[in-house]
Design a protein around this motif. Structure first.
Motif, PDB file in Angstrom:
ATOM      1  N   ARG A 211       0.914  -1.165  -0.020  1.00 45.00           N
ATOM      2  CA  ARG A 211       0.033   0.035  -0.003  1.00 45.00           C
ATOM      3  C   ARG A 211       0.920   1.359   0.139  1.00 45.00           C
ATOM      4  N   ALA A 212       0.318   2.488  -0.324  1.00 42.23           N
ATOM      5  CA  ALA A 212       1.330   3.428  -0.730  1.00 42.23           C
ATOM      6  C   ALA A 212       0.557   4.886  -0.394  1.00 42.23           C
ATOM      7  N   VAL A 213       1.284   5.640   0.362  1.00 40.10           N
ATOM      8  CA  VAL A 213       0.521   7.168   0.942  1.00 40.10           C
ATOM      9  C   VAL A 213       1.399   7.956   0.038  1.00 40.10           C
ATOM     10  N   LEU A 214       0.653   9.095  -0.494  1.00 40.24           N
ATOM     11  CA  LEU A 214       1.353  10.157  -1.299  1.00 40.24           C
ATOM     12  C   LEU A 214       1.433  11.330  -0.116  1.00 40.24           C
ATOM     13  N   THR A 215       2.821  12.239   0.087  1.00 34.69           N
ATOM     14  CA  THR A 215       2.731  13.060   0.950  1.00 34.69           C
ATOM     15  C   THR A 215       2.777  14.377  -0.167  1.00 34.69           C
ATOM     16  N   HIS A 216       2.008  15.301   0.370  1.00 35.25           N
ATOM     17  CA  HIS A 216       1.906  16.593  -0.187  1.00 35.25           C
ATOM     18  C   HIS A 216       2.856  17.731   0.902  1.00 35.25           C
ATOM     19  N   GLU A 217       3.618  17.078   1.702  1.00 28.14           N
ATOM     20  CA  GLU A 217       3.926  18.222   2.784  1.00 28.14           C
ATOM     21  C   GLU A 217       5.069  19.089   2.189  1.00 28.14           C
ATOM     22  N   PHE A 218       6.001  18.599   1.277  1.00 34.91           N
ATOM     23  CA  PHE A 218       6.981  19.477   0.540  1.00 34.91           C
ATOM     24  C   PHE A 218       6.502  19.753  -0.875  1.00 34.91           C
ATOM     25  N   ARG A 219       6.429  18.870  -1.466  1.00 34.06           N
ATOM     26  CA  ARG A 219       5.806  18.863  -2.954  1.00 34.06           C
ATOM     27  C   ARG A 219       4.477  18.469  -3.317  1.00 34.06           C
ATOM     28  N   GLN A 220       3.886  18.950  -4.264  1.00 36.79           N
ATOM     29  CA  GLN A 220       2.477  18.213  -4.392  1.00 36.79           C
ATOM     30  C   GLN A 220       2.208  17.902  -5.851  1.00 36.79           C
ATOM     31  N   GLU A 221       2.553  16.517  -5.924  1.00 39.80           N
ATOM     32  CA  GLU A 221       2.057  15.677  -7.035  1.00 39.80           C
ATOM     33  C   GLU A 221       0.635  15.343  -7.250  1.00 39.80           C
ATOM     34  N   ASP A 222       0.244  15.885  -8.523  1.00 39.65           N
ATOM     35  CA  ASP A 222      -1.193  15.249  -8.784  1.00 39.65           C
ATOM     36  C   ASP A 222      -1.429  13.810  -8.825  1.00 39.65           C
ATOM     37  N   PRO A 223      -2.075  13.135  -7.940  1.00 41.24           N
ATOM     38  CA  PRO A 223      -2.300  11.669  -7.858  1.00 41.24           C
ATOM     39  C   PRO A 223      -3.494  11.122  -8.763  1.00 41.24           C
ATOM     40  N   ALA A 224      -4.059  12.112  -9.718  1.00 41.34           N
ATOM     41  CA  ALA A 224      -5.141  11.932 -10.600  1.00 41.34           C
ATOM     42  C   ALA A 224      -4.934  10.558 -11.371  1.00 41.34           C
ATOM     43  N   GLY A 225      -5.963   9.672 -11.481  1.00 37.91           N
ATOM     44  CA  GLY A 225      -5.953   8.638 -12.114  1.00 37.91           C
ATOM     45  C   GLY A 225      -5.198   7.502 -11.401  1.00 37.91           C
ATOM     46  N   LEU A 226      -4.709   7.843 -10.047  1.00 32.83           N
ATOM     47  CA  LEU A 226      -4.264   6.874  -9.395  1.00 32.83           C
ATOM     48  C   LEU A 226      -5.136   6.664  -8.172  1.00 32.83           C
TER      49      LEU A 226
END
Ligand SMILES: [Mg+2]
Length: 242
Positions: A211-226
């Motif tokens: 399982r995977a968690v995206l962090t937006h703490e320092f950079r904000q990549e768009d998780p669209a489609g994921l």
């Protein structure tokens, strides 16, 4: 409140822009430092050393870009990659390649910027019984990586620290994740990966069954489609779901 993630025994953290902010790399400073070393070693005029440094650095970036454009996830060290570029310096080539590796590595670790209390944030995972690993794409020499992680109090928080340059493969190649999972003795289904990059920190881990968690703490990549398990804005948000 979001439901907790169940069955997690280990948390694998990316490093740059996940546990600490990465400021832009001071390439000019690294070039200057290396050029001075080169000038002293070879007795070159400083301007000649500076020109040679700029040319090697340009070629190095071009070669690495070309390698990555082939879809390769190979991660040679700066020393390995730059050695052929110093061919014309004969017997001094290995010394120069090692010194360049070190100069770039020093510039890399100098740009890390960890929030106050970050080591304590990570300690909380370990204290709750989770195993902790760091899994980082980096060409910086592992000894420098470990030294800087120790300065931040982070190294001692990890059961394993896996660096692409040491494994020889970058995320999202599967070998680097497998090396970390093996060090922790956990199955992918028991592991949570946390990182700021969609391709390296979400897609790669998910393809192995983590399982995977995206962090937006320092950079904000768009998780669209994921479909990351979560998108978080601070590390402490993980405490609520683990
Ligand atoms: Mg990162």
């Amino acid at each position: 409140m979001e439901p907790r993630l169940t069955g997690i025994r280990a948390v694998l953290f990316d490093l740059g822009d996940t546990l600490f902010r990465l400021h832009p790399m001071d390439f000019a400073g690294a070039h200057d430092r290396f050029a001075r070393l080169m000038s002293a070693r070879l007795g070159l005029h400083p301007s000649e050393a500076a020109a040679a440094t700029a040319e090697v650095s340009r070629q190095l970036r071009e070669d690495l870009r070309a390698l990555q454009q082939t879809g390769s996830t190979a991660e040679p060290s700066i020393a390995e990659s730059s050695l052929p570029l110093f061919d014309s310096f004969g017997a001094d080539a290995p010394w120069l390649a090692a010194a360049l590796d070190q100069a770039f590595g020093e510039a890399d670790i100098a740009r890390w910027d960890a929030p106050a209390g970050r080591a304590e944030d990570v300690r909380r995972f370990a204290e709750s019984g989770l195993r902790v690993a760091f899994v980082s794409n980096t060409q910086t020499p592992p000894a420098l990586m470990r030294r800087r992680l120790a300065e931040f109090g982070l190294l001692e928080m990890a059961d394993a620290a896996v660096f692409s340059v040491e494994v020889g493969e970058r995320k999202p190649g599967e070998h680097i994740y497998r090396a970390a999972l093996e060090s922790l003795s956990v199955d992918p289904a028991q592991a949570l990966f946390v990182g700021d990059r969609v391709r390296e920190d979400i897609l790669g881990p998910q393809s192995l069954g983590m399982r995977a968690v995206l962090t937006h703490e320092f950079r904000q990549e768009d998780p669209a489609g994921l479909n990351p398990a979560r998108v978080i804005h601070s590390l402490t948000a993980l405490w609520e779901i683990l």
